[in-house]
Design a protein around this motif. Structure first.
Motif, PDB file in Angstrom:
ATOM      1  N   TRP A 121      46.021  15.279  73.791  1.00  0.00           N
ATOM      2  CA  TRP A 121      46.749  14.568  74.237  1.00  0.00           C
ATOM      3  C   TRP A 121      48.164  15.170  74.715  1.00  0.00           C
ATOM      4  CZ3 TRP A 121      51.785  12.819  73.767  1.00  0.00           C
ATOM      5  CH2 TRP A 121      52.270  11.899  75.621  1.00  0.00           C
ATOM      6  N   LYS A 122      48.783  16.199  73.521  1.00  0.00           N
ATOM      7  CA  LYS A 122      49.713  16.945  73.703  1.00  0.00           C
ATOM      8  C   LYS A 122      49.834  17.956  74.871  1.00  0.00           C
ATOM      9  CE  LYS A 122      51.214  16.491  69.139  1.00  0.00           C
ATOM     10  NZ  LYS A 122      51.837  17.270  67.887  1.00  0.00           N
ATOM     11  N   GLU A 123      48.885  18.911  74.837  1.00  0.00           N
ATOM     12  CA  GLU A 123      48.772  19.945  75.067  1.00  0.00           C
ATOM     13  C   GLU A 123      48.522  19.513  76.922  1.00  0.00           C
ATOM     14  OE1 GLU A 123      46.984  21.824  71.422  1.00  0.00           O
ATOM     15  OE2 GLU A 123      45.429  21.462  72.984  1.00  0.00           O
ATOM     16  N   ILE A 124      47.365  18.586  76.743  1.00  0.00           N
ATOM     17  CA  ILE A 124      47.306  18.437  78.528  1.00  0.00           C
ATOM     18  C   ILE A 124      48.101  17.870  78.921  1.00  0.00           C
ATOM     19  CG2 ILE A 124      46.054  17.169  79.776  1.00  0.00           C
ATOM     20  CD1 ILE A 124      44.111  19.592  78.279  1.00  0.00           C
ATOM     21  N   THR A 125      49.058  16.679  78.338  1.00  0.00           N
ATOM     22  CA  THR A 125      50.340  16.175  79.004  1.00  0.00           C
ATOM     23  C   THR A 125      51.314  17.211  79.527  1.00  0.00           C
ATOM     24  OG1 THR A 125      50.207  14.628  77.745  1.00  0.00           O
ATOM     25  CG2 THR A 125      51.868  14.777  78.926  1.00  0.00           C
ATOM     26  N   ASP A 180      59.305  15.624  74.728  1.00  0.00           N
ATOM     27  CA  ASP A 180      58.272  15.813  74.870  1.00  0.00           C
ATOM     28  C   ASP A 180      57.333  16.165  75.900  1.00  0.00           C
ATOM     29  OD1 ASP A 180      58.274  13.671  77.398  1.00  0.00           O
ATOM     30  OD2 ASP A 180      59.634  14.052  77.244  1.00  0.00           O
ATOM     31  N   PRO A 181      56.284  16.191  75.193  1.00  0.00           N
ATOM     32  CA  PRO A 181      55.270  17.034  76.304  1.00  0.00           C
ATOM     33  C   PRO A 181      55.185  17.725  77.557  1.00  0.00           C
ATOM     34  CG  PRO A 181      53.601  15.638  74.439  1.00  0.00           C
ATOM     35  CD  PRO A 181      55.408  15.397  74.544  1.00  0.00           C
ATOM     36  N   ALA A 182      55.837  15.968  78.292  1.00  0.00           N
ATOM     37  CA  ALA A 182      55.700  16.046  80.168  1.00  0.00           C
ATOM     38  C   ALA A 182      56.911  16.997  80.230  1.00  0.00           C
ATOM     39  CB  ALA A 182      56.186  15.114  80.541  1.00  0.00           C
ATOM     40  N   THR A 183      58.174  16.712  78.933  1.00  0.00           N
ATOM     41  CA  THR A 183      59.355  17.772  79.599  1.00  0.00           C
ATOM     42  C   THR A 183      59.255  19.379  79.407  1.00  0.00           C
ATOM     43  OG1 THR A 183      60.628  16.005  78.911  1.00  0.00           O
ATOM     44  CG2 THR A 183      62.045  17.956  78.890  1.00  0.00           C
ATOM     45  N   LEU A 184      58.605  19.290  78.601  1.00  0.00           N
ATOM     46  CA  LEU A 184      58.288  20.870  78.573  1.00  0.00           C
ATOM     47  C   LEU A 184      57.756  21.227  79.593  1.00  0.00           C
ATOM     48  CD1 LEU A 184      58.045  23.578  76.408  1.00  0.00           C
ATOM     49  CD2 LEU A 184      55.684  22.503  75.378  1.00  0.00           C
ATOM     50  N   GLY A 185      56.258  20.502  79.533  1.00  0.00           N
ATOM     51  CA  GLY A 185      55.600  21.110  81.451  1.00  0.00           C
ATOM     52  C   GLY A 185      56.739  21.316  82.338  1.00  0.00           C
ATOM     53  N   THR A 186      57.811  20.498  82.248  1.00  0.00           N
ATOM     54  CA  THR A 186      58.730  20.488  83.565  1.00  0.00           C
ATOM     55  C   THR A 186      58.741  21.601  83.338  1.00  0.00           C
ATOM     56  OG1 THR A 186      58.610  18.154  83.955  1.00  0.00           O
ATOM     57  CG2 THR A 186      60.828  19.657  84.972  1.00  0.00           C
ATOM     58  N   SER A 187      60.279  21.550  82.905  1.00  0.00           N
ATOM     59  CA  SER A 187      60.604  23.146  81.736  1.00  0.00           C
ATOM     60  C   SER A 187      59.915  24.181  81.752  1.00  0.00           C
ATOM     61  CB  SER A 187      61.189  22.710  80.487  1.00  0.00           C
ATOM     62  OG  SER A 187      61.922  24.024  79.777  1.00  0.00           O
ATOM     63  N   VAL A 188      58.868  24.728  81.882  1.00  0.00           N
ATOM     64  CA  VAL A 188      58.047  25.951  81.771  1.00  0.00           C
ATOM     65  C   VAL A 188      57.667  25.876  83.660  1.00  0.00           C
ATOM     66  CG1 VAL A 188      56.211  26.872  81.740  1.00  0.00           C
ATOM     67  CG2 VAL A 188      56.641  26.364  79.396  1.00  0.00           C
ATOM     68  N   ALA A 189      57.329  25.137  84.131  1.00  0.00           N
ATOM     69  CA  ALA A 189      56.508  25.254  85.527  1.00  0.00           C
ATOM     70  C   ALA A 189      58.649  25.104  86.618  1.00  0.00           C
ATOM     71  CB  ALA A 189      56.936  24.016  85.719  1.00  0.00           C
ATOM     72  N   ALA A 213      42.154   7.277  79.632  1.00  0.00           N
ATOM     73  CA  ALA A 213      42.323   6.344  78.525  1.00  0.00           C
ATOM     74  C   ALA A 213      42.245   8.113  77.134  1.00  0.00           C
ATOM     75  CB  ALA A 213      40.715   5.278  78.150  1.00  0.00           C
ATOM     76  N   ALA A 214      41.757   8.886  77.343  1.00  0.00           N
ATOM     77  CA  ALA A 214      41.134   9.676  76.108  1.00  0.00           C
ATOM     78  C   ALA A 214      41.129  10.715  76.289  1.00  0.00           C
ATOM     79  CB  ALA A 214      40.611   9.118  74.640  1.00  0.00           C
ATOM     80  N   TYR A 215      41.736  11.869  75.793  1.00  0.00           N
ATOM     81  CA  TYR A 215      40.741  13.598  75.448  1.00  0.00           C
ATOM     82  C   TYR A 215      40.568  13.310  74.602  1.00  0.00           C
ATOM     83  CZ  TYR A 215      44.839  13.808  79.825  1.00  0.00           C
ATOM     84  OH  TYR A 215      45.802  13.227  80.723  1.00  0.00           O
ATOM     85  N   GLU A 248      50.529  20.458  79.890  1.00  0.00           N
ATOM     86  CA  GLU A 248      49.935  21.688  81.183  1.00  0.00           C
ATOM     87  C   GLU A 248      49.728  20.742  82.449  1.00  0.00           C
ATOM     88  OE1 GLU A 248      46.259  23.078  79.237  1.00  0.00           O
ATOM     89  OE2 GLU A 248      46.700  23.831  77.439  1.00  0.00           O
ATOM     90  N   ARG A 249      49.019  19.421  82.172  1.00  0.00           N
ATOM     91  CA  ARG A 249      49.041  19.207  83.657  1.00  0.00           C
ATOM     92  C   ARG A 249      50.272  18.720  84.511  1.00  0.00           C
ATOM     93  NH1 ARG A 249      44.564  17.430  86.041  1.00  0.00           N
ATOM     94  NH2 ARG A 249      45.761  15.256  86.188  1.00  0.00           N
ATOM     95  N   MET A 250      51.684  18.277  83.833  1.00  0.00           N
ATOM     96  CA  MET A 250      53.011  18.355  84.197  1.00  0.00           C
ATOM     97  C   MET A 250      53.241  19.330  84.889  1.00  0.00           C
ATOM     98  SD  MET A 250      55.156  16.242  85.351  1.00  0.00           S
ATOM     99  CE  MET A 250      55.094  15.041  84.011  1.00  0.00           C
ATOM    100  N   LEU A 251      53.054  20.916  84.410  1.00  0.00           N
ATOM    101  CA  LEU A 251      53.474  21.916  84.102  1.00  0.00           C
ATOM    102  C   LEU A 251      52.661  22.358  85.788  1.00  0.00           C
ATOM    103  CD1 LEU A 251      53.611  24.890  84.190  1.00  0.00           C
ATOM    104  CD2 LEU A 251      51.509  25.325  83.796  1.00  0.00           C
ATOM    105  N   LEU A 252      51.424  21.923  86.070  1.00  0.00           N
ATOM    106  CA  LEU A 252      50.552  21.944  87.210  1.00  0.00           C
ATOM    107  C   LEU A 252      51.012  21.097  88.348  1.00  0.00           C
ATOM    108  CD1 LEU A 252      48.436  23.773  88.079  1.00  0.00           C
ATOM    109  CD2 LEU A 252      46.787  21.952  87.473  1.00  0.00           C
ATOM    110  N   HIS A 253      51.290  19.826  87.849  1.00  0.00           N
ATOM    111  CA  HIS A 253      52.502  19.144  89.052  1.00  0.00           C
ATOM    112  C   HIS A 253      53.551  19.270  89.406  1.00  0.00           C
ATOM    113  CE1 HIS A 253      52.961  15.125  90.440  1.00  0.00           C
ATOM    114  NE2 HIS A 253      54.482  14.825  90.300  1.00  0.00           N
ATOM    115  N   VAL A 254      54.766  19.947  88.688  1.00  0.00           N
ATOM    116  CA  VAL A 254      55.421  20.581  89.662  1.00  0.00           C
ATOM    117  C   VAL A 254      55.508  21.714  90.047  1.00  0.00           C
ATOM    118  CG1 VAL A 254      58.204  20.818  88.813  1.00  0.00           C
ATOM    119  CG2 VAL A 254      56.745  18.890  87.434  1.00  0.00           C
ATOM    120  N   LEU A 255      54.459  22.473  89.616  1.00  0.00           N
ATOM    121  CA  LEU A 255      54.476  23.357  90.410  1.00  0.00           C
ATOM    122  C   LEU A 255      53.595  23.685  91.540  1.00  0.00           C
ATOM    123  CD1 LEU A 255      52.954  26.080  87.994  1.00  0.00           C
ATOM    124  CD2 LEU A 255      55.776  26.077  88.895  1.00  0.00           C
TER     125      LEU A 255
END
Length: 315
Positions: A231-235, A289-298, A102-104, A237-244
Motif C-alpha cells: 500500500w505504501k509503495e503503490i501510493t 507520507d507516501p503520497a507526498t513522497l510521490g509528489t516530491s519525486v515528481a 480495496a487492497a493491494y 508510485e501512483r501519485m508520482l505518475l499522477h503528478v507527472l
C-alpha cells in the motif's frame, strides 16, 4: 465468524480470459479461501479491447484498453471484484467513479527477465539481435544500455509472446519475472535484470483488488488480503505518475521500497523514447507520507524538464 450480509457469501470476480489473468484470480481465490473460508467465489470472464487489438495500444487510448470492459462489468453489478495488475491501470486519470481499490496484495518480483532460446544474457546477444517488446519503457532503456540491439513490436499475453519467440519472430524477449512466475514459465528465463539495468514500470508486481465503493460487504471481505508495504509503495508510485501526468507512451519507470524499519524510498526515471534524455530522481520519505513522497519525486523530475519530455511524445 458471522457475516452481517449474505451478499458476501458469494463474490463474483471479473477477469480477462488470458492464462495470466486467470492465474492472478486463482491467487486471490486461494488467499480469500484461507482468510474467509465461508465465502464462495466464481469467475466472470470478459475479453477486453486490449486483448483483441494487436496494434499500437495508444490507438485504443492506452493501457485503459485492458480495464474498460472489466470496469463496466463491475459498475453494472455483473461482478463484485476485479483483479488488476497495478502497472496496467492508468494513473493520469482517476479510477472510474464509483469504484475503489480495496487492497493491494503482497508485492511479487518487480524485475524484468531476458528470455532467449539459447540461454544468452542481454550482454551476450550479438549486434542486431531482435528483442521482442512493445514497451516504450524497455525500448528507451535498451537504447541507453544496449543500442546495438533492435527492438521489434511484440504484443499479446506472455504465452503468446513465447510462441512468437519460438516461431522465430524475434531472437529474445523481455518479460516481467512476476508474470512468468504466475504462468509457471520461469524455466524460460535466461537472465534476471537488476533494476539498475532495467528500471521497472510503476506498479510492477502488485495486484490490486477493485470493488464498487458502496459495496461495503465485499470491501470488508477482501481488505484483509491487503499488504501494508505494498500500500505504501503503490501510493507513492501512483501519485508520482499522477503528478507527472504520464500516458501509456511515456517511458516512465520507477519503484518505491518500504524497508523493515518503516522507511520508504522512491526512485523514478523519465526517458525520451530514443533514450537520449534520461531524468533521474531518488528520495527518502523521512516524515513524508507516501503520497507526498510521490509528489516530491515528481516535482524533482519536473524541475529537470520531465514535462517537456512527456509532452513532446505523441499519444
Amino acid at each position: 465468524m458471522v457475516y452481517a450480509m449474505s451478499s458476501t457469501d458469494l463474490i463474483r470476480i471479473v477477469s480477462r480470459s488470458s492464462p495470466m489473468a486467470l492465474a492472478q484470480v486463482e491467487r486471490v481465490r486461494a488467499e480469500l479461501a484461507a482468510l474467509r473460508p465461508g465465502i464462495r467465489t466464481e469467475v466472470v470472464p470478459v475479453t477486453t479491447s486490449g486483448d483483441r487489438w494487436m496494434g499500437d495500444l495508444s490507438a485504443l487510448g492506452g493501457k485503459g484498453a485492458f480495464t474498460k470492459e472489466v470496469d463496466a462489468a463491475l459498475l453494472a453489478g455483473e461482478a463484485d471484484l476485479a483483479v488488476h495488475c497495478v502497472k496496467d491501470v492508468p494513473a493520469d486519470r482517476p479510477l472510474p467513479a464509483g469504484t475503489v481499490f480495496a487492497a493491494y496484495l503482497k508485492r511479487d518480483d518487480i524485475r524484468d527477465a531476458v528470455v532467449h532460446p539459447g540461454g544468452l544474457t542481454l550482454d551476450q546477444l550479438p549486434e542486431g539481435a531482435r528483442i521482442g517488446t512493445s514497451s516504450v519503457r524497455r525500448i528507451a532503456q535498451l537504447a541507453v544500455s544496449h543500442p546495438h540491439l533492435e527492438c521489434v513490436p511484440m504484443r499479446g499475453n506472455a504465452n503468446r509472446r513465447l510462441e512468437k519467440l519460438d516461431a522465430g519472430e524475434c531472437d529474445a524477449l523481455l518479460l516481467a519475472v512476476s508474470g512468468l512466475e504466475r504462468i509457471g514459465r520461469t524455466d524460460r528465463i535466461s537472465e534476471i535484470l537488476p533494476v539498475e539495468t532495467m528500471c521497472p514500470p510503476i506498479g510492477a508486481g502488485v495486484l490490486a483488488l477493485q470493488c464498487r465503493e458502496d459495496d461495503t460487504a465485499t470491501i470488508d471481505a477482501v481488505s484483509g488480503l491487503g499488504d501494508a508495504d505494498a500500500w505504501k509503495e503503490i501510493t507513492a508510485e501512483r501519485m508520482l505518475l499522477h503528478v507527472l501526468q504520464g500516458h501509456c507512451n511515456s517511458p516512465i519507470a520507477g519503484y518505491a521500497r518500504a524497508e523493515r524499519d518503516g522507511r520508504l524510498s522512491l526512485r523514478a526515471r523519465v526517458f525520451s523514447p530514443d533514450g537520449k534524455t534520461v531524468l533521474d530522481a531518488h528520495e527518502w520519505a523521512g516524515p513524508l507520507d507516501p503520497a507526498t513522497l510521490g509528489t516530491s519525486v515528481a516535482v524533482a523530475l519536473l524541475r529537470q524538464g520531465a514535462r517537456e519530455v512527456i509532452d513532446t511524445i505523441p499519444h
